[in-house]
Structures are given as C-alpha cells and as structure tokens.
Design a protein around this motif. Structure first.
Motif, short mmCIF file in Angstrom:
data_model
loop_
_atom_site.label_atom_id
_atom_site.label_comp_id
_atom_site.label_asym_id
_atom_site.label_seq_id
_atom_site.Cartn_x
_atom_site.Cartn_y
_atom_site.Cartn_z
N ARG A 5 0.84 -1.20 0.00
CA ARG A 5 0.00 0.00 0.00
C ARG A 5 0.87 1.24 0.00
N LYS A 6 1.93 1.22 0.81
CA LYS A 6 2.82 2.37 0.84
C LYS A 6 3.54 2.52 -0.49
N SER A 7 3.96 1.41 -1.06
CA SER A 7 4.63 1.48 -2.36
C SER A 7 3.70 2.04 -3.42
N ARG A 8 2.44 1.65 -3.37
CA ARG A 8 1.47 2.16 -4.33
C ARG A 8 1.34 3.67 -4.15
N THR A 9 1.32 4.12 -2.92
CA THR A 9 1.22 5.56 -2.66
C THR A 9 2.40 6.29 -3.28
N PHE A 56 -0.83 17.56 3.57
CA PHE A 56 -0.69 16.85 2.30
C PHE A 56 0.14 17.67 1.32
N THR A 57 -0.14 18.96 1.23
CA THR A 57 0.56 19.84 0.30
C THR A 57 2.06 19.86 0.60
N VAL A 58 2.41 19.98 1.87
CA VAL A 58 3.83 19.97 2.27
C VAL A 58 4.47 18.65 1.86
N ALA A 59 3.79 17.56 2.17
CA ALA A 59 4.32 16.23 1.84
C ALA A 59 4.43 16.06 0.32
N PHE A 60 3.41 16.51 -0.41
CA PHE A 60 3.42 16.37 -1.86
C PHE A 60 4.61 17.10 -2.48
N THR A 91 11.42 5.22 -3.31
CA THR A 91 10.21 4.87 -2.56
C THR A 91 10.44 5.03 -1.06
N GLN A 92 11.56 4.53 -0.59
CA GLN A 92 11.87 4.64 0.84
C GLN A 92 12.00 6.10 1.27
N LYS A 93 12.65 6.91 0.45
CA LYS A 93 12.80 8.33 0.80
C LYS A 93 11.44 9.04 0.79
N MET A 94 10.60 8.70 -0.19
CA MET A 94 9.29 9.34 -0.27
C MET A 94 8.42 8.95 0.91
N GLU A 95 8.45 7.68 1.28
CA GLU A 95 7.68 7.24 2.45
C GLU A 95 8.16 7.96 3.70
N LYS A 96 9.46 8.09 3.83
CA LYS A 96 10.03 8.75 5.01
C LYS A 96 9.61 10.21 5.07
N VAL A 97 9.67 10.90 3.94
CA VAL A 97 9.33 12.32 3.95
C VAL A 97 7.86 12.52 4.27
N VAL A 98 6.99 11.63 3.79
CA VAL A 98 5.57 11.76 4.12
C VAL A 98 5.37 11.49 5.60
N ASN A 99 5.98 10.42 6.11
CA ASN A 99 5.84 10.10 7.54
C ASN A 99 6.43 11.17 8.44
N ASP A 100 7.46 11.87 7.96
CA ASP A 100 8.09 12.93 8.76
C ASP A 100 7.33 14.25 8.70
N THR A 101 6.35 14.34 7.82
CA THR A 101 5.54 15.56 7.72
C THR A 101 4.50 15.55 8.84
N ASN A 102 4.49 16.59 9.64
CA ASN A 102 3.52 16.68 10.73
C ASN A 102 2.10 16.73 10.17
N ILE A 104 0.20 14.14 8.85
CA ILE A 104 -0.24 13.21 7.81
C ILE A 104 0.61 11.94 7.84
N SER A 105 -0.03 10.84 7.51
CA SER A 105 0.66 9.56 7.39
C SER A 105 0.65 9.14 5.93
N VAL A 106 1.41 8.11 5.60
CA VAL A 106 1.42 7.60 4.24
C VAL A 106 0.02 7.13 3.85
N ASP A 107 -0.68 6.46 4.74
CA ASP A 107 -2.03 6.00 4.43
C ASP A 107 -2.97 7.17 4.16
N GLU A 108 -2.89 8.23 4.97
CA GLU A 108 -3.75 9.40 4.75
C GLU A 108 -3.39 10.08 3.42
#
Length: 138
Positions: A5-9, A56-60, A91-102, A104-108
C-alpha cells in the motif's frame, strides 16, 4: 500488505510528479480490482480539513522534490536491476518524507490522492494549494 500500500502511494506520487496533470490513472492501474465504482457515502472533500490538506501539500512538494532527484537517475539506469534499486531507494525516501511531515501519514496521503481522483472539487482545491505553496517556496 502494508508495504504494498505504501509502495502504491509512492508510485502514485512518483507518477503524479512526472505527469502533466495532478491526477493520474496510476492508482487505478495499481489498485486491486474492485466492483463498479460507487459514489462515496460522504463527499471526500468534506472529510479532510484544511490542516490535513495543508500537511498533504507539504508532503506532496517534498515527494515531488525526491521524484525530480530520482527520475533522471532512473532514466539513465543501465538495466532493470539498477532501475529497481533506484525505485526502491526513491520509494523509501518518499515514504520517510511523508511520515516525517507533521499531520499526515502515508495511508492518509494515499487516501487523499485516491479521493482527489473521484472528487473534482478536492482535486481543484489541492491543485490550488500546491500551486500557492510552490510559488511561496521559490
């Protein structure tokens, strides 16, 4: 299953950043087959408050920066094995940056992308927010 799911994101974000439009059909291609689309019970744009959409915008934007960094590496990779390695690293870097964004989670993040594909108002709102944020960033 969670990793898929995270990879798809991240794959969607990767595709979105390279595409002309904000919303791409990549999720539809990666998603498990589903019955005919049904209208959501509530409007997706109403289920996300401005704070969530700002996160979401920050993470995007952060994901887009990573995508830009890795897209040329991916294109220049000599073989499929190297391309897979580059994609995994991105993928790993993108997941990390989303998770590190206050806020929002990767799932959200994934849910918002999916909602924007079926909710024109949400997609337009996100496009506007991303456009404003990227102008302020420059």
């Amino acid at each position: 299953m969670i990793y898929r799911r995270k990879s798809r994101t991240v794959a969607v974000a990767f595709a979105m950043a390279t595409g002309v439009a904000f919303i791409t059909p990549a999720v539809a291609q990666d998603a498990a087959p589903q019955p005919a689309p049904a209208a959501p019970a509530q409007s997706p744009s109403q289920s996300y408050d401005d704070q969530k959409l700002e996160a979401f915008t920050v993470a995007f934007l952060a994901v887009s920066d990573i995508q830009q960094e890795y897209s040329s590496k991916f294109r220049q990779a000599p073989d499929d094995g190297k391309k897979q390695q580059i994609q995994t690293e991105a993928t790993q870097k993108m997941e990390k940056v989303v998770n590190d964004t206050n806020g929002i989670s990767v799932d959200e993040y994934n849910q918002i992308i999916q909602s924007a594909q079926t909710d024109e108002a949400l997609a337009q709102k996100l496009n506007g927010m991303i456009g404003q944020a990227s102008q302020q960033k420059q």
